[in-house]
Design a protein around this motif. Structure first.
Motif, PDB file in Angstrom:
ATOM      1  N   THR A  29      60.595  77.347  42.084  1.00 47.86           N
ATOM      2  CA  THR A  29      59.176  77.677  42.233  1.00 47.86           C
ATOM      3  C   THR A  29      58.958  79.175  42.000  1.00 47.86           C
ATOM      4  O   THR A  29      58.042  79.576  41.274  1.00 47.86           O
ATOM      5  CB  THR A  29      58.664  77.271  43.626  1.00 47.86           C
ATOM      6  N   PHE A  40      51.909  78.865  49.569  1.00 50.99           N
ATOM      7  CA  PHE A  40      51.980  78.184  48.278  1.00 50.99           C
ATOM      8  C   PHE A  40      53.357  77.567  48.074  1.00 50.99           C
ATOM      9  O   PHE A  40      53.480  76.411  47.656  1.00 50.99           O
ATOM     10  CB  PHE A  40      51.661  79.164  47.137  1.00 50.99           C
ATOM     11  N   ASP A  43      53.853  74.549  50.422  1.00 52.63           N
ATOM     12  CA  ASP A  43      53.137  73.354  49.969  1.00 52.63           C
ATOM     13  C   ASP A  43      53.745  72.774  48.696  1.00 52.63           C
ATOM     14  O   ASP A  43      53.819  71.564  48.527  1.00 52.63           O
ATOM     15  CB  ASP A  43      51.659  73.673  49.752  1.00 52.63           C
ATOM     16  N   THR A  44      54.197  73.629  47.790  1.00 52.85           N
ATOM     17  CA  THR A  44      54.801  73.176  46.542  1.00 52.85           C
ATOM     18  C   THR A  44      56.110  72.445  46.796  1.00 52.85           C
ATOM     19  O   THR A  44      56.378  71.396  46.201  1.00 52.85           O
ATOM     20  CB  THR A  44      55.030  74.370  45.594  1.00 52.85           C
TER      21      THR A  44
END
Length: 106
Positions: A29, A40, A43-44
């Motif tokens: 990520t 972020f 959640d990813t």
């Protein structure tokens, strides 16, 4: 008893720190951006705050991730970024995975 021989199999190029599935997902990520907000990434990767914190601490200790804290307005924020060493380790790890899978395009 003799020591195992370090062979030429591509698995020897895998990075034990990055290889864990959650850490691999975090690094992948972060590889797509200069930096990313903690929420972020959480959640990813679909993990809890505590799981992400623990895994980021391991990556930070290895020198692969830099953690920056600051504020947006009055709200505290944490940003994560791969270090140059983290980017290189991720590239090497991916190269080893492709070699194990038989992909010779790299």
């Amino acid at each position: 008893m003799t020591a195992p021989i370090q062979g030429s199999h591509p698995r020897h190029g895998l990075d034990e720190v990055i290889h864990a599935p959650v850490r691999f997902s975090i690094v992948a990520t972060l590889a797509a951006a200069d930096k990313a907000e903690f929420a972020f990434v959480r959640d990813t990767v679909e993990v809890s705050d505590s799981v992400l914190s623990k895994q980021v601490a391991t990556l930070e200790k290895a020198g692969y991730v830099a953690v920056t804290k600051g504020y947006v307005g009055k709200r505290p924020r944490t940003w994560l970024a791969l270090t140059a060493g983290g980017r290189a380790a991720f590239a090497d790890h991916c190269r080893a995975l492709r070699a194990i899978a038989g992909d010779t395009t790299d």
